[in-house]
Design a protein around this motif. Structure first.
Motif, PDB file in Angstrom:
ATOM      1  N   GLN A   1       0.831  -1.199   0.000  1.00 55.29           N
ATOM      2  CA  GLN A   1       0.000   0.000   0.000  1.00 55.29           C
ATOM      3  C   GLN A   1       0.868   1.252   0.000  1.00 55.29           C
ATOM      4  O   GLN A   1       0.525   2.250  -0.628  1.00 55.29           O
ATOM      5  N   LEU A   2       1.978   1.212   0.708  1.00 51.99           N
ATOM      6  CA  LEU A   2       2.880   2.360   0.739  1.00 51.99           C
ATOM      7  C   LEU A   2       3.460   2.623  -0.643  1.00 51.99           C
ATOM      8  O   LEU A   2       3.557   3.773  -1.069  1.00 51.99           O
TER       9      LEU A   2
ATOM     10  N   PHE B   1       2.053   1.810  -3.559  1.00 53.76           N
ATOM     11  CA  PHE B   1       0.997   2.328  -4.421  1.00 53.76           C
ATOM     12  C   PHE B   1       0.720   3.793  -4.131  1.00 53.76           C
ATOM     13  O   PHE B   1       0.536   4.596  -5.038  1.00 53.76           O
ATOM     14  N   LYS B   2       0.673   4.166  -2.859  1.00 53.77           N
ATOM     15  CA  LYS B   2       0.438   5.564  -2.509  1.00 53.77           C
ATOM     16  C   LYS B   2       1.631   6.426  -2.925  1.00 53.77           C
ATOM     17  O   LYS B   2       1.457   7.570  -3.338  1.00 53.77           O
TER      18      LYS B   2
ATOM     19  N   TRP C   1       3.316  11.108   0.245  1.00 54.15           N
ATOM     20  CA  TRP C   1       3.005  10.058   1.227  1.00 54.15           C
ATOM     21  C   TRP C   1       4.279   9.356   1.692  1.00 54.15           C
ATOM     22  O   TRP C   1       4.458   9.080   2.874  1.00 54.15           O
TER      23      TRP C   1
ATOM     24  N   LYS D   1       1.393   7.258  -6.548  1.00 55.92           N
ATOM     25  CA  LYS D   1       0.390   8.275  -6.816  1.00 55.92           C
ATOM     26  C   LYS D   1       0.870   9.645  -6.352  1.00 55.92           C
ATOM     27  O   LYS D   1       0.677  10.638  -7.037  1.00 55.92           O
ATOM     28  N   SER D   2       1.460   9.685  -5.161  1.00 57.28           N
ATOM     29  CA  SER D   2       1.910  10.952  -4.602  1.00 57.28           C
ATOM     30  C   SER D   2       3.157  10.699  -3.759  1.00 57.28           C
ATOM     31  O   SER D   2       3.078  10.047  -2.717  1.00 57.28           O
TER      32      SER D   2
END
Length: 99
Positions: free
Chosen positions: A4-5, A7-8, A15, A11-12
């Motif tokens: 999840q880290l 993927f985030k 994060w 995106k940005s």
């Protein structure tokens, strides 16, 4: 958590910087460590609860529509023969002496 880290972070990148800063701060401060530990504990607890709920929903759907098909009996099945590549472990080393 790492998936999840990533993927985030794709995106940005903010994060990723925020998480790295929080971990750095937690490494230097006891109170920050306690806060980060508490947040991680709640996050893990929430994700486990969601996974259990999802599994329960899948189990109820799976048992209602389960159809068991008979497996075909293939009599002419040949076993797989293992083939090993030649390597230093398999081929004896030649060291120049005759034993």
């Amino acid at each position: 958590m790492p998936k999840q880290l990533v993927f985030k972070a794709m995106k940005s990148p903010g994060w990723l910087v925020a998480v790295c800063f929080a971990l750095w701060l937690a490494a230097h401060s006891f109170f920050a460590f306690m806060f980060v530990s508490f947040v991680v504990f709640l996050w893990i607890k929430r994700s486990v609860k969601a996974a259990m709920k999802e599994e329960k929903v899948e189990d109820t759907k799976g048992t209602a529509h389960a159809v068991v098909a008979p497996a075909p009996a293939d009599v002419n099945v040949t076993p797989i023969k293992r083939q090993y590549a030649k390597s230093a472990v398999v081929v004896p080393l030649e060291i120049g002496t005759d034993d």
